[in-house]
Design an enzyme around this catalytic site. Sequence first.
Site, PDB file in Angstrom:
ATOM      1  N   ARG A  15       0.831  -1.214   0.000  1.00  0.00           N
ATOM      2  CA  ARG A  15       0.000   0.000   0.000  1.00  0.00           C
ATOM      3  C   ARG A  15       0.864   1.261   0.000  1.00  0.00           C
ATOM      4  O   ARG A  15       0.975   1.950  -0.995  1.00  0.00           O
ATOM      5  CB  ARG A  15      -0.932  -0.025   1.229  1.00  0.00           C
ATOM      6  CG  ARG A  15      -2.129   0.927   1.144  1.00  0.00           C
ATOM      7  CD  ARG A  15      -1.824   2.385   1.374  1.00  0.00           C
ATOM      8  NE  ARG A  15      -1.248   2.685   2.684  1.00  0.00           N
ATOM      9  CZ  ARG A  15      -0.812   3.889   3.013  1.00  0.00           C
ATOM     10  NH1 ARG A  15      -0.869   4.889   2.157  1.00  0.00           N
ATOM     11  NH2 ARG A  15      -0.272   4.104   4.202  1.00  0.00           N
ATOM     12  N   ASP A  16       1.524   1.522   1.103  1.00  0.00           N
ATOM     13  CA  ASP A  16       2.304   2.751   1.251  1.00  0.00           C
ATOM     14  C   ASP A  16       3.431   2.801   0.226  1.00  0.00           C
ATOM     15  O   ASP A  16       3.812   3.873  -0.247  1.00  0.00           O
ATOM     16  CB  ASP A  16       2.882   2.797   2.680  1.00  0.00           C
ATOM     17  CG  ASP A  16       3.340   4.186   3.084  1.00  0.00           C
ATOM     18  OD1 ASP A  16       3.079   5.136   2.325  1.00  0.00           O
ATOM     19  OD2 ASP A  16       3.963   4.317   4.153  1.00  0.00           O
ATOM     20  N   HIS A 207       6.937   4.028  12.724  1.00  0.00           N
ATOM     21  CA  HIS A 207       6.863   4.043  11.250  1.00  0.00           C
ATOM     22  C   HIS A 207       7.871   5.086  10.759  1.00  0.00           C
ATOM     23  O   HIS A 207       7.607   6.278  10.818  1.00  0.00           O
ATOM     24  CB  HIS A 207       5.436   4.402  10.813  1.00  0.00           C
ATOM     25  CG  HIS A 207       5.246   4.489   9.323  1.00  0.00           C
ATOM     26  ND1 HIS A 207       4.402   3.647   8.638  1.00  0.00           N
ATOM     27  CD2 HIS A 207       5.781   5.319   8.392  1.00  0.00           C
ATOM     28  CE1 HIS A 207       4.428   3.971   7.343  1.00  0.00           C
ATOM     29  NE2 HIS A 207       5.257   4.986   7.181  1.00  0.00           N
ATOM     30  N   HIS A 209      10.607   6.657   7.950  1.00  0.00           N
ATOM     31  CA  HIS A 209      11.164   6.756   6.600  1.00  0.00           C
ATOM     32  C   HIS A 209      12.669   6.997   6.715  1.00  0.00           C
ATOM     33  O   HIS A 209      13.147   7.485   7.742  1.00  0.00           O
ATOM     34  CB  HIS A 209      10.463   7.875   5.820  1.00  0.00           C
ATOM     35  CG  HIS A 209       9.077   7.501   5.379  1.00  0.00           C
ATOM     36  ND1 HIS A 209       8.680   7.511   4.062  1.00  0.00           N
ATOM     37  CD2 HIS A 209       8.008   7.074   6.081  1.00  0.00           C
ATOM     38  CE1 HIS A 209       7.413   7.112   3.983  1.00  0.00           C
ATOM     39  NE2 HIS A 209       6.985   6.850   5.197  1.00  0.00           N
ATOM     40  N   CYS A 240       6.223   9.685   0.124  1.00  0.00           N
ATOM     41  CA  CYS A 240       4.954  10.320   0.486  1.00  0.00           C
ATOM     42  C   CYS A 240       4.632  11.330  -0.597  1.00  0.00           C
ATOM     43  O   CYS A 240       5.404  12.264  -0.828  1.00  0.00           O
ATOM     44  CB  CYS A 240       5.043  11.014   1.843  1.00  0.00           C
ATOM     45  SG  CYS A 240       3.525  11.916   2.226  1.00  0.00           S
ATOM     46  N   ASN A 249      10.043   4.194   2.873  1.00  0.00           N
ATOM     47  CA  ASN A 249      10.013   3.656   4.221  1.00  0.00           C
ATOM     48  C   ASN A 249      11.304   2.878   4.449  1.00  0.00           C
ATOM     49  O   ASN A 249      11.936   2.418   3.502  1.00  0.00           O
ATOM     50  CB  ASN A 249       8.857   2.662   4.351  1.00  0.00           C
ATOM     51  CG  ASN A 249       7.516   3.306   4.139  1.00  0.00           C
ATOM     52  OD1 ASN A 249       7.015   3.986   5.001  1.00  0.00           O
ATOM     53  ND2 ASN A 249       6.928   3.092   2.964  1.00  0.00           N
TER      54      ASN A 249
END
Length: 302
Positions: A15-16, A207, A209, A240, A249
């Site tokens: 997803r991300d 989370h 990056h 992002c 990430n």
Amino acid sequence: MPLPSRVQLIDVGPRDGLQNEKQPVPASVKIELVHRLQAAGLTEIEVTSFVSPKWVPQMADNAQVMAGIQRQAGVRYSVLTPNAQGFEAARLSKPDEIVVFGAASEAFSQKNINCSIAESIERFAPVVQAALAAGIAVRGAMSCTVGCPYEGDIAPERVAYLAGLMKQIGVQRVDVADTIGAGTPLKVQKAIEATLPYFDVDHICGHFHDTYGQALANTLASLQMGVWNFQSSVAGLGGCPYAKGATGNVSTEDVVYMLHGMGIATGIDLDKLVDAGAFISDFLGRQPNSNVAKAILNKRAG
């Protein structure tokens, strides 16, 4: 504080990670990636986002991907739901968890979803209640908890404010996210400290990056506070779309290698994980964005 003996990783690559790719990734490739991740031992996977295809065309095949996955017992499949409409569409796919989101930065909230932090949480309140009533777990992603592309450093008080709002609407666990990867260990620890009055350490996920190469250091700093849930992305996929210059990430491979080297269990087979990252990287026509994956693939080739 003693380090956790086990860490739970959520791979957000499907997803991300893939939402930022310029080239279309077919549903069949996304499904295969999820299958490879669960075969490698991942028990939490963030699969897709039920967002308007106008804004995030990469996720337009959300229902198809969710329907195509051969679900494994003991694996939690989560999806991002930006609003009530997204939740209604997501519910049909029977996710185990939905993810709602808010920012600790007012400027980021305005640029990302055109409303204030308080308004964004207000919009999510009925979504959270509907999910809980349907027996679906709810996670809250708190973005920009240490730095923002528009405001710079974020004060821990802003993180506390957002965590309090999330708790108020019924969110069960939260991600303390360094969305632009500008955080350093002490800043990350302060963001976690600001969250602890509202969510205990078992309900906080890190989370991070890796824009400035700090993600592993930030992971270690979080482990030292007792955090044992983290999000990462296979092959370091992602960035992002609303944070200029933010790279991917932290790669799941790098996190797993570090944890295993520290004697911390993850339940993940590193070789199979490297294969999963190589699979998606080959499809995208590039090397995995993971130092560990590159080292292992070079060693194999040698």
